[in-house]
Design an enzyme around this catalytic site. Sequence first.
Site, PDB file in Angstrom:
ATOM      1  N   GLN A 252       0.840  -1.206   0.000  1.00  0.00           N
ATOM      2  CA  GLN A 252       0.000   0.000   0.000  1.00  0.00           C
ATOM      3  C   GLN A 252       0.874   1.255   0.000  1.00  0.00           C
ATOM      4  O   GLN A 252       1.651   1.474   0.927  1.00  0.00           O
ATOM      5  CB  GLN A 252      -0.916   0.020   1.223  1.00  0.00           C
TER       6      GLN A 252
ATOM      7  N   GLN B 241       0.061  -0.260  -5.906  1.00  0.00           N
ATOM      8  CA  GLN B 241      -1.106  -0.569  -5.080  1.00  0.00           C
ATOM      9  C   GLN B 241      -1.589   0.687  -4.357  1.00  0.00           C
ATOM     10  O   GLN B 241      -0.802   1.423  -3.757  1.00  0.00           O
ATOM     11  CB  GLN B 241      -0.764  -1.657  -4.058  1.00  0.00           C
TER      12      GLN B 241
END
Length: 569
Positions: free
Chosen positions: A361, A383
């Site tokens: 992330q 991501q």
Amino acid sequence: MAGKPIIIGVSVVLVVGVVIGLIAGISHYKSGDDENKANKDALNSATKNVATICAATTFQKSCVDTLSPIGNNASATPKDFLAAAINAAVKELQAAMARPGEAAKGATHPIDKMAVEDCKDLFQSAVADLQASFSAVGDSQMHTVSDREAELMNWMSAVISYSQACADGFDSPTIRSAVSDGILNATQLTDNALAIVGAISELLKSFNIPLNTTAGAGAATSRRLLEGSADDDVYPLWMPAGDRKLLASGSHPQPNAVVAKDGSGKYSTISAALAAYPANLKGRYVIYVKAGVYHEYVKVDKKMVNVYIYGDGPRKTIVTGSKSYADGYSVMESPTFSVAGNGFIAKSMGFTNTAGPEGHQAVALLVQGDRSAFYNCRMDGYQDTLYTLAHHQFYRNCVISGTVDFIFGDASVLIQNCLIIVRKPMDGQFNAVTAQGKEFPHESTGIVIQNCRIVPEQKLEPLRFEIESYLGRPWKTYSTTIIMESTLGDFIRPEGWSPWSGSLHIDTLFYREYANRGPGANTSKRVHWKGYKVITNRNEALPWTANPFIQGSQWLKATGIPFFVGLKN
């Protein structure tokens, strides 16, 4: 966790938390037999007016418990009930503000510590939006409450978005579950208030109160965006006629601050230019960022309303960072560029997170400011590239690239005429363009992708049939995503959409496709989920266009960004 070669979610640790939360909290939702019985018993025992008001809500028992004191007043109106419902949510949310810190007491993981601080900011924003909703209802005449429906839905949906973002930020499933439980009453009460707002027109009729026929829905002025009628009701009152012509022509207003790497501007960083934001600003604050790569983490905070930032082009003026989950940063703390201030406009800018797929992330751009608009910009990452956290947002002629869930969040987002590039992920990963986060049924949120192109990057091209790529997957219970009038490349899997985990959310999600084209748009082999549908009647697609979905005609022209209000064809 950072050393794992495979990650398949907005956060791989969230998957465990979602499943645990679903099992532990299944009775939170209307589907539980016990709750259904409690709701029926509550409605049966309520006064007629309270039962009428609460019939539209999901959490009817809590609605009846909240509004019964008002029901004893024979002269109470729907406006009184709505104000009481919102006020109850405000009080519960204020009481819940300390619970994330209590749940995370003694936490040692740096992300959990960050999440506690993130929750403080998120709850402040949530309380502010609820208080604004309460004031808006109180300030409105009874027959005009329905005119503020879209505005109220926007603010209160953001309250739920903020609350969910708080819980989602914790790395520990145990803490996350405890935080979710601690804020559940507040989010349920907010959803009840949303349900009442959504039914307000019918409720006024049932109370024999005439509707206002002179103003359209959503005609009210936002308290924080100085919109008005003046010469043209879509321009802000503060905008001089000359600036309106500049915006209409595509030119830029005179900058208040110039940022340049080479020393030719007053400031060398964007953050320094923002720090000079005037305390008593009456208009907008215009920042011109000259060509260059700016290695900094920029935050446009809540007090910085009506910021207009423009560069020399999305490949020339680039803001870049590399914070990621793998490096110990929470999703909320990883963004290269964050926007909390309302009325934000960005043009010809690039926003990048260079952590790469191994960073997991890693957000390039986070947006929560209401009525934020981006034109000719790039958001590049892997991501979680673009975090659309809350409120109304618009993206036009932009490039958005990524891999796993790279357009995600719980805002009301319209992405129009953009190029969406799906990149090559890590080995073992698959791609999902969207992961929409609507958790409660009455939120007015969703991701709409209209008249865009969804294509593979060059590195993915030779592997496009080996690496699975999907239009999206349901991050939360009522995940809402509409792909319409867009060109889909052949690399999109025939089934189109991926499950999150087994059958989780596939009955409650809202996924729609309409009038798409290209080899990836063939819907004959799409998923057979209760919540998925191919729209064949254009009238069913119209609610997801600029005016009804984000009230675009009220504010988009003021941004100087081209847009179309309905369907393209």
